[in-house]
Design a protein around this motif. Structure first.
Motif, PDB file in Angstrom:
ATOM      1  N   GLY A 185      32.666  42.185  43.856  1.00  0.00           N
ATOM      2  CA  GLY A 185      33.218  40.873  43.987  1.00  0.00           C
ATOM      3  C   GLY A 185      34.522  40.624  43.346  1.00  0.00           C
ATOM      4  O   GLY A 185      35.129  41.450  42.939  1.00  0.00           O
ATOM      5  N   HIS A 240      34.580  45.189  40.008  1.00  0.00           N
ATOM      6  CA  HIS A 240      34.620  43.749  40.153  1.00  0.00           C
ATOM      7  C   HIS A 240      36.241  43.457  39.782  1.00  0.00           C
ATOM      8  O   HIS A 240      36.912  44.225  38.942  1.00  0.00           O
ATOM      9  CB  HIS A 240      33.870  43.110  39.045  1.00  0.00           C
ATOM     10  N   CYS A 279      29.106  44.996  38.518  1.00  0.00           N
ATOM     11  CA  CYS A 279      29.696  46.066  39.510  1.00  0.00           C
ATOM     12  C   CYS A 279      29.250  45.789  40.832  1.00  0.00           C
ATOM     13  O   CYS A 279      28.270  46.403  41.315  1.00  0.00           O
ATOM     14  CB  CYS A 279      29.244  47.462  38.960  1.00  0.00           C
ATOM     15  N   ASP A 280      29.645  44.429  41.420  1.00  0.00           N
ATOM     16  CA  ASP A 280      28.874  44.200  42.686  1.00  0.00           C
ATOM     17  C   ASP A 280      30.416  44.039  43.673  1.00  0.00           C
ATOM     18  O   ASP A 280      29.729  43.563  44.842  1.00  0.00           O
ATOM     19  CB  ASP A 280      28.537  42.721  42.608  1.00  0.00           C
ATOM     20  N   GLY A 284      36.206  44.394  44.687  1.00  0.00           N
ATOM     21  CA  GLY A 284      36.222  45.028  43.469  1.00  0.00           C
ATOM     22  C   GLY A 284      36.149  46.491  43.370  1.00  0.00           C
ATOM     23  O   GLY A 284      36.042  47.007  42.410  1.00  0.00           O
TER      24      GLY A 284
END
Length: 229
Positions: free
Chosen positions: A25, A45, A22-23, A64
């Motif tokens: 990205g 994400h 969960c970044d 994301g």
């Protein structure tokens, strides 16, 4: 045997409860077969399967946290004349196996509108059902096993026919194997039926058929009607 599309590993992992970081990205993967592309959002994400270079994808500022499904980004991805499907909730459940509870319906395989739509974008479509409605099973997005249903009489959906048909449809999938469905969020009746039958949401997705540099084609998706998808 051709190598599976790398997006399939993301779906399989999510069906086991394992998700990307969960970044915020965005991962860029190769396009899908047959000229299709997609944008898939998991929690925090996103994964985009496209023929565009990664730098061009990121220039559209997806992220994301929802921007990978924003209209402006999807239009940039599809090109001015490309086809963009509706955004669907991605659901998954496990097959129950055992004796099949629904017979194959060969008489509707070449005529039913849902089946014809499914064949536009899926492979190895089989049709099953009974007096309540029909079920399609197919090789769908990134090679995953996909299920959709449609009741013959949509006004009967409140009588539990949809849930019963879905429960029986899971017997067509080997015990413990994942199966996926894409449901329009606004089709609340259908979404409630899938959730009641053990399907769980793992993300959201949209299919595209891009048209770039004056080439390409538009298409239509196997979209849900009444208690469909």
């Amino acid at each position: 045997m051709p190598e599976p599309h790398p997006l399939l590993a993301h779906f399989t992992a999510a069906s086991d409860g394992r998700f990307p970081p969960c970044d915020g990205g965005v991962a860029v993967l190769p396009p899908l077969p047959d000229g299709l592309e997609c944008s898939v959002a998991f929690t925090g994400h996103a994964v985009v399967a496209t023929a565009l270079p990664a730098a061009e994808v990121h220039a559209g500022r997806p992220d994301g946290f929802g921007a990978s499904l924003a209209p402006d980004f999807l239009r940039r991805l599809a090109g001015p004349g490309g086809w963009i499907d509706t955004v669907d909730v991605t659901l998954t459940a496990r097959g129950t196996g055992g004796p099949p509870r629904l017979a194959e319906r060969t008489e509707e395989a070449d005529t039913h509108p849902r089946v014809l739509r499914a064949r536009e974008l899926r492979k190895d479509v089989t049709v099953h059902g009974d007096e309540r409605g029909i079920v399609t099973l197919a090789e769908g997005l990134a090679g995953r096993r996909e299920l959709s249903i449609e009741l013959h009489a949509p006004h009967d959906a409140g009588r539990g026919h949809g849930r019963g048909l879905l429960t029986d449809a899971l017997s067509l999938v080997p015990d413990g194997e994942p199966v996926f469905a894409a449901v329009a969020p606004g089709n609340a009746r259908s979404l409630r039926a899938f959730l009641a039958c053990g399907f769980v949401p793992i993300g959201s997705e949209v299919l595209l058929r891009p048209e770039r540099h004056g080439t390409g084609a538009s298409g239509s998706r196997d979209t849900g009607r009444a208690l469909g998808e």
